[in-house]
Design an enzyme around this catalytic site. Structure first.
Site, PDB file in Angstrom:
ATOM      1  N   GLU A 118       3.299   0.250   3.933  1.00 47.39           N
ATOM      2  CA  GLU A 118       2.946   1.576   3.415  1.00 47.39           C
ATOM      3  C   GLU A 118       4.224   2.130   2.791  1.00 47.39           C
ATOM      4  O   GLU A 118       5.130   2.581   3.496  1.00 47.39           O
ATOM      5  CB  GLU A 118       2.433   2.499   4.534  1.00 47.39           C
ATOM      6  CG  GLU A 118       1.123   2.044   5.159  1.00 47.39           C
ATOM      7  CD  GLU A 118      -0.113   2.330   4.288  1.00 47.39           C
ATOM      8  OE1 GLU A 118       0.033   2.979   3.231  1.00 47.39           O
ATOM      9  OE2 GLU A 118      -1.205   1.892   4.674  1.00 47.39           O
TER      10      GLU A 118
ATOM     11  N   HIS B 237       0.851  -1.191   0.000  1.00 47.42           N
ATOM     12  CA  HIS B 237       0.000   0.000   0.000  1.00 47.42           C
ATOM     13  C   HIS B 237       0.889   1.244   0.000  1.00 47.42           C
ATOM     14  O   HIS B 237       2.101   1.157   0.090  1.00 47.42           O
ATOM     15  CB  HIS B 237      -0.881   0.013   1.256  1.00 47.42           C
ATOM     16  CG  HIS B 237      -1.949  -1.032   1.240  1.00 47.42           C
ATOM     17  ND1 HIS B 237      -3.276  -0.748   1.032  1.00 47.42           N
ATOM     18  CD2 HIS B 237      -1.884  -2.380   1.392  1.00 47.42           C
ATOM     19  CE1 HIS B 237      -3.984  -1.855   1.062  1.00 47.42           C
ATOM     20  NE2 HIS B 237      -3.168  -2.874   1.272  1.00 47.42           N
ATOM     21  N   SER B 238       0.246   2.394  -0.089  1.00 53.18           N
ATOM     22  CA  SER B 238       0.983   3.645   0.096  1.00 53.18           C
ATOM     23  C   SER B 238       0.020   4.694   0.635  1.00 53.18           C
ATOM     24  O   SER B 238      -1.186   4.572   0.438  1.00 53.18           O
ATOM     25  CB  SER B 238       1.595   4.116  -1.227  1.00 53.18           C
ATOM     26  OG  SER B 238       0.610   4.682  -2.081  1.00 53.18           O
TER      27      SER B 238
HETATM   28 ZN   LIG Z   1      -3.882   1.329   0.982  1.00 54.05          ZN
END
Ligand SMILES: [Zn+2]
Length: 447
Positions: free
Chosen positions: A401, A324-325
């Site tokens: 992340e 994710h980010s």
């Molecule tokens: Zn995400």
């Protein structure tokens, strides 16, 4: 041969379908020009105490704000605000003494700026389809799909391209299996990495295609190729991902509709839809919310596919990463409550090792990674894929992340400057190498 031909026909049909879809989408995109983001702004929020983080998260819930990067005492949050939210949002922050500053004053213009810089993208699709994958720019669904087909064709001894299901809009959900023993040796541990569940997080899929490259075209760690079986899914949410390129850039969910219950608001947050304390905390029941948990656990085809992969290989998955980010965070279970995981010490140890490798190999512009459980570092949320995987027996499960927009970057668009994509992929691979080697030792010990 006949089987192969039929399979190839299927691939051709699917590819043609994607091409048609992309062309239709380009038409829509050309005439939309980000109008829906007129007046939107994004803010950096500086929460320096745990108390302020809690208060900001409460404002988030109260106003229904959309966070691109979460709040943490050592990291500024990045928050989107629609025109009608801005006054009350700023009043709340002023009242609580929380400092903030503008990130982008006019999101529509910033997105237009990004488009201007990327106007050769359509040419890049044609150029990249097949045998080349560019990391100079963000990757289209079609580009990634063509790349996986190319890899499957070029490396038939070790790779298999699997089409697991079709999305609500009819796109294939695909992943690659990479194995020197064709997934037939049940004593081998498995590493599963998926990306793109959240549509707008464009840095996520390239980090997964990079792993495919490092296990096929550019093998520099043959021990990892031999020791593990790999499952690599660059885009877990093809409908949503495609929509961010040709519809709404900041879309997060998938695109499913559940008429008439959804009030004409499509989309479920895949990372709130897994069956682990489903819809109990950090979710919304309003289908129009960006964190809508769906109308039941595993209501979505995207989460069913991820679940089925985990279930199929549960006895031998040593490491599961969900990309994710952004925020430069390595998050491990639990996120649905504040209790400690049964494997907390190993999760923390391996997480820190991955974080160190990321940082050592990453560009200086991004901050060091912070490691911890989601609930202790950020907030509580139920229904996440890593909590689910860990709950049913994956010993090491992380939400990564990835690095995103750098706080002091002078890039004037909205996205992370594409010049950093390759560096993020390289440093992520360095982290995965360290994580895999640690997972190998733990898997042997049976812990
Ligand atoms: Zn995400």
């Amino acid at each position: 041969m006949r089987l192969l031909s039929r399979r190839m026909m299927g691939v051709i049909q699917i590819t043609s379908k994607i091409k048609l879809f992309v062309l239709a989408s380009i038409f829509v995109f050309t005439y939309s020009k980000h109008e829906e983001y007129a007046g939107w702004k994004s803010y950096y929020i500086n929460t320096s105490t745990v108390e302020q983080v809690k208060k900001l998260n409460a404002i988030r819930t109260k106003l229904g704000l959309d966070f691109l990067s979460p709040a943490h005492v050592k990291r500024e949050a990045l928050v989107l605000a629609k025109p009608e939210q801005q006054e009350e949002f700023k009043n709340n922050l002023d009242h609580l003494g929380i400092k903030y500053r503008i990130h982008v004053d006019d999101i529509k213009s910033a997105l237009d700026h990004d488009d201007e810089k990327k106007k050769n993208r359509t040419k890049a699709i044609a150029r990249d389809s097949g045998d080349k994958m560019s990391y100079d720019d963000y990757q289209h669904l079609e580009t990634i799909d063509a790349y996986m087909e190319y890899i499957a064709k070029e490396y038939p001894k070790t790779t298999t391209l699997v089409t697991a299901a079709q999305t609500f809009e009819g796109l294939p959900i695909r992943y690659m299996q990479i194995s020197t023993t064709n997934f037939k040796d049940n004593s081998k541990p498995v590493i599963f990495i998926e990306g793109g569940m959240h549509a707008r997080e464009w840095i996520s899929p390239p980090t997964v295609t990079w792993v495919i490259k490092k296990l096929t075209e550019d093998v520099t760690e043959p021990d990892l190729l031999n020791y593990f079986d790999w499952i690599l899914m660059p885009i877990a949410n093809p409908d949503g991902y495609n929509f961010t390129f040709f519809g709404r850039r900041l879309w997060r969910k998938n695109r499913s509709m559940n008429f008439p219950n959804d009030n004409f608001c499509p989309g479920v947050d895949g990372n709130r839809n897994f069956n682990i304390a489903w819809n109990t905390v950090g979710t919304e029941e309003d289908p129009c919310s960006g964190i809508y948990a769906g109308n039941g656990p595993f209501s979505e085809i995207e989460t069913q596919v991820v679940r089925n992969i985990i279930m199929e290989h549960i006895s031998r998955i040593a490491l599961y990463l969900s990309m994710h980010s952004f925020g430069s965070l390595i998050l491990h279970p639990w996120s649905h409550n504040l209790t400690l995981s049964y494997n907390y010490d190993n999760l923390a140890k391996v997480g820190h090792a991955i974080a160190n490798a990321f940082f050592e190999h990453g560009p200086d512009i991004f901050p060091p990674f912070i490691v911890g459980s989601t609930s202790e570092l950020l907030y509580l949320c139920s229904g996440s894929s890593t909590d689910y995987g860990h709950h049913i027996g994956v010993p090491l499960a992380y939400t990564i992340e990835l690095p995103g927009i750098a706080p002091n970057d002078d890039y004037t668009g909205f996205d992370m400057d594409p010049q950093y994509i390759k560096a993020v992929c390289e440093s992520t691979w360095a982290g995965i190498v360290v994580g895999a080697r640690k997972a190998k030792v733990l898997f042997r010990k049976g812990t």
